[in-house]
Design an enzyme around this catalytic site. Structure first.
Site, PDB file in Angstrom:
ATOM      1  N   HIS A 147      40.782  39.356  37.145  1.00  0.00           N
ATOM      2  CA  HIS A 147      42.258  39.164  37.963  1.00  0.00           C
ATOM      3  C   HIS A 147      43.486  38.697  36.903  1.00  0.00           C
ATOM      4  CE1 HIS A 147      45.273  38.304  40.877  1.00  0.00           C
ATOM      5  NE2 HIS A 147      44.318  39.036  41.544  1.00  0.00           N
TER       6      HIS A 147
ATOM      7  N   ASP B  26      38.207  41.334  46.524  1.00  0.00           N
ATOM      8  CA  ASP B  26      37.592  42.451  46.921  1.00  0.00           C
ATOM      9  C   ASP B  26      36.106  42.475  46.884  1.00  0.00           C
ATOM     10  OD1 ASP B  26      40.026  43.959  47.540  1.00  0.00           O
ATOM     11  OD2 ASP B  26      40.274  44.012  45.257  1.00  0.00           O
TER      12      ASP B  26
HETATM   13  C1  LIG Z   1      42.292  42.816  37.546  1.00  0.00           C
HETATM   14  C2  LIG Z   1      42.459  43.612  36.349  1.00  0.00           C
HETATM   15  C3  LIG Z   1      43.266  44.870  36.201  1.00  0.00           C
HETATM   16  C4  LIG Z   1      43.178  42.646  35.381  1.00  0.00           C
HETATM   17  O1  LIG Z   1      43.638  42.994  34.263  1.00  0.00           O
HETATM   18  P1  LIG Z   1      44.515  42.199  33.241  1.00  0.00           P
HETATM   19  O2  LIG Z   1      44.814  40.897  33.329  1.00  0.00           O
HETATM   20  O3  LIG Z   1      45.228  43.419  32.298  1.00  0.00           O
HETATM   21  O4  LIG Z   1      43.087  41.997  32.145  1.00  0.00           O
HETATM   22  P2  LIG Z   1      42.509  42.978  30.975  1.00  0.00           P
HETATM   23  O5  LIG Z   1      42.198  44.420  31.575  1.00  0.00           O
HETATM   24  O6  LIG Z   1      43.296  43.201  29.854  1.00  0.00           O
HETATM   25  O7  LIG Z   1      41.163  42.280  30.691  1.00  0.00           O
HETATM   26  C5  LIG Z   1      40.978  41.326  29.732  1.00  0.00           C
HETATM   27  C6  LIG Z   1      39.741  41.620  29.069  1.00  0.00           C
HETATM   28  O8  LIG Z   1      38.521  41.410  29.907  1.00  0.00           O
HETATM   29  C7  LIG Z   1      37.870  42.832  30.045  1.00  0.00           C
HETATM   30  N1  LIG Z   1      37.659  43.115  31.535  1.00  0.00           N
HETATM   31  C8  LIG Z   1      38.613  42.652  32.464  1.00  0.00           C
HETATM   32  N2  LIG Z   1      38.237  42.998  33.617  1.00  0.00           N
HETATM   33  C9  LIG Z   1      36.851  43.522  33.579  1.00  0.00           C
HETATM   34  C10 LIG Z   1      35.769  44.080  34.329  1.00  0.00           C
HETATM   35  N3  LIG Z   1      36.348  44.223  35.746  1.00  0.00           N
HETATM   36  N4  LIG Z   1      35.002  44.556  33.867  1.00  0.00           N
HETATM   37  C11 LIG Z   1      34.552  44.605  32.536  1.00  0.00           C
HETATM   38  N5  LIG Z   1      35.499  44.153  31.514  1.00  0.00           N
HETATM   39  C12 LIG Z   1      36.726  43.549  32.272  1.00  0.00           C
HETATM   40  C13 LIG Z   1      38.829  43.981  29.470  1.00  0.00           C
HETATM   41  O9  LIG Z   1      38.333  45.056  29.406  1.00  0.00           O
HETATM   42  C14 LIG Z   1      39.298  43.115  28.474  1.00  0.00           C
HETATM   43  O10 LIG Z   1      38.603  42.987  27.356  1.00  0.00           O
HETATM   44  P3  LIG Z   1      38.957  43.259  25.733  1.00  0.00           P
HETATM   45  O11 LIG Z   1      39.888  41.896  25.663  1.00  0.00           O
HETATM   46  O12 LIG Z   1      37.774  43.130  25.162  1.00  0.00           O
HETATM   47  O13 LIG Z   1      39.785  44.429  26.099  1.00  0.00           O
HETATM   48  C15 LIG Z   1      41.060  43.712  35.521  1.00  0.00           C
HETATM   49  O14 LIG Z   1      40.334  42.598  35.356  1.00  0.00           O
HETATM   50  C16 LIG Z   1      40.191  44.867  35.918  1.00  0.00           C
HETATM   51  O15 LIG Z   1      40.440  45.832  35.810  1.00  0.00           O
HETATM   52  N6  LIG Z   1      39.372  44.644  37.006  1.00  0.00           N
HETATM   53  C17 LIG Z   1      38.439  45.604  37.565  1.00  0.00           C
HETATM   54  C18 LIG Z   1      39.484  45.972  39.019  1.00  0.00           C
HETATM   55  C19 LIG Z   1      39.594  45.053  40.093  1.00  0.00           C
HETATM   56  O16 LIG Z   1      38.569  44.184  40.589  1.00  0.00           O
HETATM   57  N7  LIG Z   1      40.644  44.917  40.433  1.00  0.00           N
HETATM   58  C20 LIG Z   1      40.980  44.158  41.622  1.00  0.00           C
HETATM   59  C21 LIG Z   1      41.840  43.037  41.359  1.00  0.00           C
HETATM   60  S1  LIG Z   1      41.908  42.002  42.696  1.00  0.00           S
END
Ligand SMILES: CC(C)(COP(=O)(O)OP(=O)(O)OC[C@H]1O[C@@H](n2cnc3c(N)ncnc32)[C@H](O)[C@@H]1OP(=O)(O)O)[C@@H](O)C(=O)NCCC(=O)NCCS
Length: 375
Positions: free
Chosen positions: A264, A316
């Site tokens: 998140h 979720d």
């Molecule tokens: C929610 C979300 C978009 C937040 O994104 P963010 O704050 O931009 O965080 P990031 O995507 O930069 O993630 C940071 C690191 O954790 C990893 N990461 C984050 N969520 C992940 C996941 N669900 N699965 C695998 N790796 C994940 C990223 O790949 C990143 O790794 P890196 O630093 O090696 O590149 C992200 O966690 C995600 O895509 N989650 C899955 C979708 C989801 O469940 N969304 C609902 C949110 S309520």
């Protein structure tokens, strides 16, 4: 480093993009407050109707206010026959989020106050939007399944019960209705998330409230936001049984797959909503799915993801298997999120317009420097 570089934050992480009195999140204490009330209390004690009133008006309703608000919601539950018949003709391979977006756009054309944009008309339109979201969702769901949209019922069913009734054609039992109500309350609001921000940006141009909500539905559809509840369930289905989790995750991580329902932007040490839902699930699992593999799959995956990646489930994640155990088709999960979040979206639009300034940020230009025309 110039000023623009200092201010730049990819994905607007950490950027304060406006003020609000509707909701606040404290990731350190893992608290989430709607108008000052803790989500833990709201999900346990509040109906969706009370929550929507609280978000829109700023205070919990008195019994009389709640009565009046509920009567209005009930009166506005139905959708126009013209709209229902157009929805029935939508291509059956459309995603229900796209059908919801198109259905709400159609309803907007018929809104009796579509050309008047005052605070009062916006609140009335907000109530109509919130009220009609379940029937709009159900209309396409039934068209797709080849079943009939059930007739709208009255105040004997609250918003949560009526939503399930519209989708499933029968009144839910008390426990299902209670848990479903809690999920709608939990989905109702979450500060400046991507869809809410989209709604605020759209209406900051002085566009109408329906356009704001339509923009929000578009943003919610994405799997990084609301679309994650559907994707999380598809993940559980792909895994199939608890003994497959370890091997499945190893492969998924090797392939650098994103595991839906984890992580998140705001909560890096765990989403309080996921924890609360996990705590409340016991009674429901015992009653509805003692032999269901989904909670065990979810628990094992959660343990491994926490250990290997330091990532925690978000809201979720538990909702995905709870809805599955309520026999809700996976592709309606995100529209249900929208049904709940419509309360927050509309409250934010009303707040934005009450003290509006066009939202128009700058971009850090990384393109070609000025160059002479050489065509
Ligand atoms: C929610 C979300 C978009 C937040 O994104 P963010 O704050 O931009 O965080 P990031 O995507 O930069 O993630 C940071 C690191 O954790 C990893 N990461 C984050 N969520 C992940 C996941 N669900 N699965 C695998 N790796 C994940 C990223 O790949 C990143 O790794 P890196 O630093 O090696 O590149 C992200 O966690 C995600 O895509 N989650 C899955 C979708 C989801 O469940 N969304 C609902 C949110 S309520």
């Amino acid at each position: 480093m110039n000023a623009a570089t200092v201010a730049y934050s990819p994905g607007l992480e950490g950027v304060i993009a406006g003020t609000t009195k509707i909701c606040t999140i404290n990731p350190e204490t893992q608290t989430l407050l709607y108008r000052g009330y803790d989500i833990q209390d709201l999900m346990q004690y509040a109906s969706f109707e009370q929550t929507a009133y609280l978000l829109l008006y700023g205070e919990l309703p008195t019994p009389n206010e709640l009565d009046l608000f509920t009567q209005t919601l009930v009166a506005e539950r139905g959708i126009r026959p013209e709209v229902a018949s157009i929805i029935a003709g939508f291509p059956k391979d459309a995603h229900p989020m796209d059908a919801l977006k198109a259905g709400l756009a159609l309803e907007a054309l018929y809104d009796p106050e579509k050309n008047v944009h005052t605070n009062e008309t916006n609140i009335r339109k907000a109530i109509r939007i919130i009220a009609k979201m379940p029937a709009l969702t159900a209309a396409f769901s039934h068209a797709k399944a080849g079943t009939s949209l059930p007739p709208v019922l009255g105040a004997e069913l609250n918003h949560a019960e009526h939503t399930l009734y519209m989708l499933q054609g029968q009144k839910p039992d008390a426990l299902t209705a209670k848990v479903f109500n809690s999920t709608l309350v939990i989905y109702a609001e979450h500060s400046f998330n991507a869809s809410t921000f989209s709604a605020r940006v759209t209406t900051s141009t002085l566009s109408d409230i329906h356009s704001g909500v339509l923009a929000a539905i578009g943003a919610l559809k994405g799997p990084l936001h609301g679309g994650a509840n559907e994707q999380a369930m598809l993940t559980f289905l792909e895994i199939g049984s608890p003994e497959n989790v370890d091997a499945w995750l190893e492969t998924a991580l090797t392939e650098k797959r994103k595991i839906m329902g984890f992580g998140h932007r705001a909560y890096k040490n765990g989403d309080p909503r996921a924890k609360l839902l996990r705590e409340m699930r016991a009674e429901f699992i015992t009653a509805k799915g003692a032999n269901s593999p989904w909670p065990a799959i979810a628990d094992r995956l959660e343990a491994l993801m926490t250990e290997k990646k330091g990532l925690f489930p978000n809201v979720d994640y538990p909702i995905a298997y709870l809805y599955y155990m309520m026999n809700i088709p996976t592709e309606v999960y995100t529209p249900i999120f929208a049904i709940g979040r419509s309360a927050g979206w509309t409250a934010h639009v009303v707040e934005q317009l009450a003290n509006n300034r066009l939202i128009r940020p700058k971009a850090l230009y990384e393109g070609h420097p000025q160059r002479p025309w050489n065509g």
